[in-house]
Design a protein around this motif. Structure first.
Motif: not given
Length: 313
Positions: A60-64
């Motif tokens: 989530x932190x890297x893609x969203x």
């Protein structure tokens, strides 16, 4: 003399859950769909995505929901009194878009301090002060995370940003001088889990059946509890200082009133902001408002004064 209202633990939990459900209804543009207790296919898909996110916040932190890389670096430098003012101004002016957004905040109704417009970062530093300028810059950088494009969700983007700004403002007002800056940034970031979940919802919306929209009570309750947990996990992955992660973790336990000082500040600020935004659209019954204000520990008069300030956001 007004008699003090005693709120039982059960009343406290129920009133906060009711408040959260009402607040989610405010965030959605379509108010015509009646709430139901059963999640539809769209909501079930998102709830599955939420569980995956909780087990793998890194994805989530890297893609969203990426935390802007400059936010912590600039915040640290703004907090350092040893940095030369000219060097600080030059650093900020390297980002023209950031400058424009900061000047907009300086000249907004909520923060404008004189009849004359602020037209430069140097003037902003003189007129609003270093601490307030730090808050403005942090706010503008954090806003980069909220990028909701589909028309149906634009209201969410505007309202959740307004709520985050209100909580940051209230938290800094409730905190003492030493806690003020940390309380502001924590208030600004406390709902990042909610933003991440809504971005998942946007992705799922493209695959949903025509007419399917988030409307069930179950989904709103999941959003309430899981978004706070996700906020704490994201803070940990972003390696925010421990004094950010701990309050977010404690806030995830919605069944109790927190006793940790910083957590309590954010908890109170969140309730006051949600009450204010709902009262503005006449969606919060007076009886429920009184119970919630008793929990927060402020009078109706004090709330009215805060509500007036919050309308400027």
């Amino acid at each position: 003399m007004t008699e003090a209202i005693v709120v039982t633990p059960t009343q406290a939990v129920e009133s906060q859950l009711d408040l959260s459900a009402l607040f989610y209804s405010l965030l959605f543009a379509n108010q015509s769909i009646a709430d139901s207790g059963i999640a539809n296919n769209l909501e079930r898909r998102v709830m599955q995505d939420i569980e995956l996110a909780l087990s793998s916040p890194q994805a989530i932190a890297e893609n969203v929901l990426k935390l802007p890389s400059k936010i912590l670096e600039l915040d640290r430098k703004l907090a350092d009194d040893n940095i030369d003012t000219k060097e600080l101004i030059k650093l900020i002016e390297q980002d023209p878009l950031l400058c424009v957004e900061v000047l907009k905040l300086c000249n907004s109704m909520a923060f404008k301090r004189s009849e004359n417009d602020v037209t430069s970062i140097q003037q902003a530093l003189v007129q609003v002060g270093r601490q307030q300028l730090r808050h403005f810059i942090t706010s503008c950088l954090a806003r980069e995370m909220i990028d909701i494009k589909p028309i149906y969700f634009r209201r969410f983007g505007a309202e959740i940003w307004r709520h985050s700004m209100q909580v940051a403002f209230l938290a800094s007002e409730l905190a003492n001088a030493e806690q003020c800056d940390s309380a502001f940034l924590l208030g600004l970031l406390h709902d990042v889990g909610k933003i991440a979940i809504f971005k998942m919802l946007v992705d799922a919306f493209y695959q949903a059946e025509p007419g399917e929209q988030p409307s069930s009570t179950l989904f709103k309750q999941v959003m309430t509890t899981k978004s706070l947990t996700l906020s704490a996990l994201l803070a940990r992955y972003w390696r925010l200082p421990e004094h950010f992660e701990t309050p977010l973790t404690l806030l995830a336990n919605t069944n109790i009133k927190p006793d940790d000082e910083m957590t309590l500040i954010i908890w109170k600020a969140n309730i006051i902001s949600e009450c204010s935004m709902l009262q503005q659209v006449d969606k919060l019954p007076q009886k429920e408002l009184i119970v919630l204000l008793a929990q927060v520990g402020i009078t109706e008069q004090e709330f009215a004064e805060l509500h007036k300030k919050l309308l400027e956001f």
